[in-house]
Write an enzyme that holds these catalytic residues in place. Structure first.
Site, PDB file in Angstrom:
ATOM      1  N   ASP A   1       0.845  -1.192   0.000  1.00 20.55           N
ATOM      2  CA  ASP A   1       0.000   0.000   0.000  1.00 20.55           C
ATOM      3  C   ASP A   1       0.883   1.245   0.000  1.00 20.55           C
ATOM      4  OD1 ASP A   1      -2.170  -1.673   0.082  1.00 20.55           O
ATOM      5  OD2 ASP A   1      -2.608  -1.375   2.201  1.00 20.55           O
TER       6      ASP A   1
ATOM      7  N   ARG B   1     -16.968 -12.489   0.392  1.00 18.62           N
ATOM      8  CA  ARG B   1     -16.155 -11.749   1.369  1.00 18.62           C
ATOM      9  C   ARG B   1     -16.125 -10.275   0.970  1.00 18.62           C
ATOM     10  NH1 ARG B   1     -10.491 -10.433   1.682  1.00 18.62           N
ATOM     11  NH2 ARG B   1      -9.872 -10.169   3.856  1.00 18.62           N
TER      12      ARG B   1
HETATM   13  C1  LIG Z   1      -4.643   6.191  -2.014  1.00 14.51           C
HETATM   14  C2  LIG Z   1      -4.443   5.202  -2.808  1.00 14.51           C
HETATM   15  C3  LIG Z   1      -3.896   3.895  -2.415  1.00 14.51           C
HETATM   16  C4  LIG Z   1      -4.119   3.103  -3.659  1.00 14.51           C
HETATM   17  C5  LIG Z   1      -3.914   4.062  -4.743  1.00 14.51           C
HETATM   18  C6  LIG Z   1      -4.742   5.198  -4.251  1.00 14.51           C
HETATM   19  O1  LIG Z   1      -4.408   6.401  -4.833  1.00 14.51           O
HETATM   20  C7  LIG Z   1      -6.184   4.863  -4.458  1.00 14.51           C
HETATM   21  C8  LIG Z   1      -6.467   3.353  -4.483  1.00 14.51           C
HETATM   22  C9  LIG Z   1      -5.584   2.613  -3.573  1.00 14.51           C
HETATM   23  C10 LIG Z   1      -5.507   1.223  -4.006  1.00 14.51           C
HETATM   24  C11 LIG Z   1      -6.563   0.335  -3.409  1.00 14.51           C
HETATM   25  C12 LIG Z   1      -6.295  -1.089  -3.804  1.00 14.51           C
HETATM   26  C13 LIG Z   1      -4.841  -1.495  -3.837  1.00 14.51           C
HETATM   27  C14 LIG Z   1      -3.954  -0.380  -4.402  1.00 14.51           C
HETATM   28  C15 LIG Z   1      -2.513  -0.853  -4.502  1.00 14.51           C
HETATM   29  C16 LIG Z   1      -4.540   0.183  -5.689  1.00 14.51           C
HETATM   30  O2  LIG Z   1      -4.238  -0.038  -6.807  1.00 14.51           O
HETATM   31  O3  LIG Z   1      -5.466   1.122  -5.425  1.00 14.51           O
HETATM   32  C17 LIG Z   1      -4.128   0.788  -3.545  1.00 14.51           C
HETATM   33  C18 LIG Z   1      -3.260   1.932  -3.891  1.00 14.51           C
HETATM   34  C19 LIG Z   1      -1.933   1.977  -3.224  1.00 14.51           C
HETATM   35  O4  LIG Z   1      -1.817   1.753  -2.021  1.00 14.51           O
HETATM   36  O5  LIG Z   1      -0.977   2.281  -3.929  1.00 14.51           O
HETATM   37  O1  LIG Z   2      -9.332  -7.485   1.129  1.00 12.85           O
HETATM   38  C1  LIG Z   2      -8.250  -7.647   1.674  1.00 12.85           C
HETATM   39  O2  LIG Z   2      -8.047  -8.475   2.549  1.00 12.85           O
HETATM   40  C2  LIG Z   2      -7.053  -6.803   1.234  1.00 12.85           C
HETATM   41  C3  LIG Z   2      -7.406  -5.445   0.679  1.00 12.85           C
HETATM   42  C4  LIG Z   2      -6.219  -4.645   0.304  1.00 12.85           C
HETATM   43  O3  LIG Z   2      -5.099  -5.056   0.456  1.00 12.85           O
HETATM   44  C5  LIG Z   2      -6.390  -3.302  -0.288  1.00 12.85           C
HETATM   45  O4  LIG Z   2      -7.540  -2.874  -0.534  1.00 12.85           O
HETATM   46  O5  LIG Z   2      -5.355  -2.661  -0.523  1.00 12.85           O
HETATM   47 FE   LIG Z   3      -3.592  -3.438   0.203  1.00 11.99          FE
END
Ligand SMILES: C=C1C[C@]23C[C@@]1(O)CC[C@H]2[C@@]12CCC[C@@](C)(C(=O)O1)[C@H]2[C@@H]3C(=O)O
Ligand SMILES: O=C(O)CCC(=O)C(=O)O
Ligand SMILES: [Fe+2]
Length: 350
Positions: free
Chosen positions: A229, A297
């Site tokens: 993340d 889930r």
């Molecule tokens: C704040 C953020 C974290 C995220 C990228 C984003 O700008 C918005 C979506 C977030 C998310 C959620 C799912 C997993 C992830 C890797 C993605 O592609 O979108 C995370 C992003 C992140 O942590 O880089």
């Molecule tokens: O659903 C989950 O357990 C993981 C979700 C997650 O890693 C994300 O939204 O970045």
């Molecule tokens: Fe995540």
């Protein structure tokens, strides 16, 4: 417009990676969703992840959890269990709608919010067995109204209450975990709003609601592909259905460890920004979500970020431990993540 929203404008996603499969009408796994065995490694190890009561956290335990695991459970967090239950009900209510209703709120290619496939999908050939609803700033009511023109109030009220609780909890957590490294309130006052009572909350955040429908062949499918993340930290509510897995940092070969739900607990995932601030001490652990054959889930991930335009960098560097990363804003980091994905962190190494 927040800098995060602007970033999505500059990094649009391909159209074919926005609308998910209509999972309810899919009885066999299509080839587009079949992942290869090495990527799946289906046997997760079991090692108990630290559980930390944050009503009176022990600094050493907290620091150890961030350094050795990068992921831990929290209990005694103060978020009412009734609210967690309501959030779960509202997520199920949203994702159980027929596809033609959900796509009324579909995310546009250059937008950050709305219904659709998670953004990281563009970095993988295969598609994931999941759908999402992303919320930021004032986007919630706009999108919820498109789906439920006359009946969105309950959904919006529950999600807004949850966002408020998460904002408070994330500020407490950031100051606790950074405090465990010896950083003082004074050193953290730019990062954590209101810590000295003198600032208003200008920190940025993002709420991602995830849905993993029941899957006809879970051993060959991927719920959410491996990623770290980009946040300071992420607070994850996963109800009581397992699915989250983290990469074992101790093992040489990548093995996965299942993060079994803890009754009434929340999961904290350290993000890439905390890795940078701690000068590499805190781990932003790679994680993923797997799916199952019997239970729908849902999970809610609250990504907590620093205030807009705040330059962050290693705060614990000294002459013996020179800074490993250069200073950057969250926007800069997300821009690197949007193009370089899991390599983004290494681009900022000094
Ligand atoms: C704040 C953020 C974290 C995220 C990228 C984003 O700008 C918005 C979506 C977030 C998310 C959620 C799912 C997993 C992830 C890797 C993605 O592609 O979108 C995370 C992003 C992140 O942590 O880089
Ligand atoms: O659903 C989950 O357990 C993981 C979700 C997650 O890693 C994300 O939204 O970045
Ligand atoms: Fe995540």
């Amino acid at each position: 417009m927040s800098s995060v929203a602007q970033l999505f404008k500059n990094n649009p996603v391909n159209h074919d990676r926005i609308i998910p499969l209509d999972f309810t009408n899919t009885k066999t796994l299509p080839d587009s969703h079949v992942w290869s065995k090495p990527e799946l490694e289906p046997e997760p190890m079991t090692r108990p992840i630290p559980v930390i009561s944050i009503s009176s956290p022990e600094k050493v335990l907290l620091r150890h959890a961030c350094e050795e695991w990068g992921v831990f459970h929290i209990t005694d967090h103060g978020v009412p269990l009734s609210l967690l239950h309501n959030v779960e009900c509202q997520m199920k209510r949203l994702f159980s709608l027929p596809m033609h209703r959900k796509i009324l709120a579909v995310r546009s290619p250059d937008e950050s919010t709305g219904y659709g496939v998670v953004r990281i999908s563009m970095f993988y050939d295969k598609l994931m067995w999941s759908e999402g609803f992303s919320v930021m700033d004032s986007s919630l009511r706009r999108h919820a109204t498109l789906i439920w023109p006359d009946d969105h109030a309950e959904f919006c009220n529950v999600i807004e209450e949850y966002q408020k609780e998460m904002a408070n909890l994330s500020h407490r957590l950031v100051s606790m975990v950074m405090g465990s490294l010896g950083l003082t309130h004074k050193e953290l006052r730019w990062l954590v709003p209101n810590i000295t009572g003198s600032r208003t909350d200008s920190s940025q955040s993002f709420l991602q609601l995830n849905s993993y429908p029941v899957c006809p062949d879970p051993d060959l499918a991927m719920g959410l592909a491996p990623h770290t993340d980009s946040s300071l930290l992420t607070i994850l509510y996963q109800g009581n259905i397992p699915g989250l897995e983290i990469q074992n940092l101790q093992a040489e070969k990548s093995r996965w460890i299942g993060v079994e739900p803890v009754e009434g607990g929340l999961v904290v995932i350290m993000g890439d920004l905390s890795h940078i601030i701690s000068n590499g001490r805190f781990k932003s652990t790679m994680h993923r979500a797997v799916v199952n054959k019997t239970h729908h889930r849902v999970s809610a991930a609250y990504f907590s970020g620093p205030p807009k335009n705040l330059q962050i960098g290693p705060l614990t560097a000294d002459t013996d431990h020179p800074p490993l990363y250069r200073r950057l804003t969250w926007e800069e980091y997300l821009a690197a993540k949007a193009t370089h994905f899991n390599e983004a962190l290494s681009l900022f190494r000094c």
